[in-house]
Design a protein around this motif. Sequence first.
Motif, mmCIF file in Angstrom:
data_model
loop_
_atom_site.group_PDB
_atom_site.id
_atom_site.type_symbol
_atom_site.label_atom_id
_atom_site.label_comp_id
_atom_site.label_asym_id
_atom_site.label_seq_id
_atom_site.Cartn_x
_atom_site.Cartn_y
_atom_site.Cartn_z
ATOM 1 N N UNK A 39 0.824 -1.203 0.000
ATOM 2 C CA UNK A 39 0.000 0.000 0.000
ATOM 3 C C UNK A 39 0.863 1.260 0.000
ATOM 4 N N UNK A 40 0.760 2.041 -1.057
ATOM 5 C CA UNK A 40 1.480 3.312 -1.221
ATOM 6 C C UNK A 40 2.980 3.179 -0.966
ATOM 7 N N UNK A 41 3.697 2.394 -1.773
ATOM 8 C CA UNK A 41 5.131 2.203 -1.538
ATOM 9 C C UNK A 41 5.943 3.495 -1.558
ATOM 10 N N UNK A 42 5.434 4.508 -2.249
ATOM 11 C CA UNK A 42 6.191 5.782 -2.270
ATOM 12 C C UNK A 42 6.253 6.414 -0.880
ATOM 13 N N UNK A 43 5.335 6.014 0.012
ATOM 14 C CA UNK A 43 5.316 6.543 1.373
ATOM 15 C C UNK A 43 6.075 5.666 2.367
ATOM 16 N N UNK A 44 6.626 4.530 1.911
ATOM 17 C CA UNK A 44 7.369 3.663 2.820
ATOM 18 C C UNK A 44 8.596 4.400 3.350
ATOM 19 N N UNK A 45 8.985 4.063 4.553
ATOM 20 C CA UNK A 45 10.075 4.773 5.218
ATOM 21 C C UNK A 45 11.387 4.695 4.440
ATOM 22 N N UNK A 46 11.776 3.479 4.016
ATOM 23 C CA UNK A 46 13.036 3.368 3.279
ATOM 24 C C UNK A 46 13.054 2.103 2.438
ATOM 25 N N UNK A 47 12.751 2.261 1.163
ATOM 26 C CA UNK A 47 12.954 1.182 0.200
ATOM 27 C C UNK A 47 13.709 1.742 -1.005
ATOM 28 N N UNK A 48 14.670 2.591 -0.710
ATOM 29 C CA UNK A 48 15.439 3.242 -1.781
ATOM 30 C C UNK A 48 16.485 2.286 -2.341
ATOM 31 N N UNK A 49 16.762 2.462 -3.606
ATOM 32 C CA UNK A 49 17.795 1.683 -4.274
ATOM 33 C C UNK A 49 19.039 2.530 -4.470
ATOM 34 N N UNK A 50 20.149 1.860 -4.618
ATOM 35 C CA UNK A 50 21.387 2.606 -4.817
ATOM 36 C C UNK A 50 21.863 2.564 -6.263
ATOM 37 N N UNK A 51 21.417 1.558 -7.030
ATOM 38 C CA UNK A 51 22.051 1.425 -8.343
ATOM 39 C C UNK A 51 21.135 0.928 -9.459
ATOM 40 N N UNK A 52 19.819 1.026 -9.303
ATOM 41 C CA UNK A 52 18.931 0.627 -10.390
ATOM 42 C C UNK A 52 17.684 1.492 -10.374
ATOM 43 N N UNK A 53 16.872 1.355 -11.385
ATOM 44 C CA UNK A 53 15.625 2.112 -11.429
ATOM 45 C C UNK A 53 14.778 1.764 -10.215
ATOM 46 N N UNK A 54 14.195 2.770 -9.581
ATOM 47 C CA UNK A 54 13.412 2.551 -8.365
ATOM 48 C C UNK A 54 12.252 1.592 -8.617
ATOM 49 N N UNK A 55 11.561 1.745 -9.734
ATOM 50 C CA UNK A 55 10.410 0.866 -10.020
ATOM 51 C C UNK A 55 10.856 -0.582 -10.193
ATOM 52 N N UNK A 56 11.973 -0.798 -10.849
ATOM 53 C CA UNK A 56 12.493 -2.155 -11.039
ATOM 54 C C UNK A 56 12.928 -2.746 -9.696
ATOM 55 N N UNK A 57 13.568 -1.932 -8.875
ATOM 56 C CA UNK A 57 14.005 -2.377 -7.548
ATOM 57 C C UNK A 57 12.798 -2.763 -6.689
#
Length: 174
Positions: A39-57
């Motif tokens: 639910x609303x992953x853009x609001x998750x605290x930290x699911x950032x990627x360091x080296x690939x497209x965010x959607x693919x990650x």
Amino acid sequence: MNVKYLLLASALASQVVMAEDAPKPNPVTEVGLVKIEWQNPKDFRDIKTSNELQSRFENRLFETLTKNINKQAEKILKPGQTLQMTVTNLDLAGDMRPTFGATPGDLRIVKDLYPPRATFSYSISEADKVIVAGDEKITDMSFMYNSHRFNDRPFQYETTLFTDWLQKSIAPKL
């Protein structure tokens, strides 16, 4: 003549902006006995990627966690039972740190100061009847010191977080 092109270009640009503002449906992953709505992953605290497209990650993260949760659920759930989850927050182990140009992307620093966390609701059903349900907020403060720390599987700490929850909280209820 130029005014026509400017009007056409601005109309196309406004359509692109409107398309980007349209709400995206929540991703849903399903493997075996497990179905998860993220639910609303853009609001998750930290699911950032360091080296690939965010959607693919995010797709890789959600698919991997669902597959790993299903492996454990198959050991715990009885035949005919299914697990549905709605994840409302996820914080991956570690913290993203900028490299200020030393590398092309940021780096995830994994220290015991930054444990994996998840907030979600769940229900276990059998023959379309809910037998167990609840809301959870889980954290693994000792994630660096458990026996799985030498495993180099993707999302190992988050997998262990959910596996431990299934073993310690769900298995005794069934």
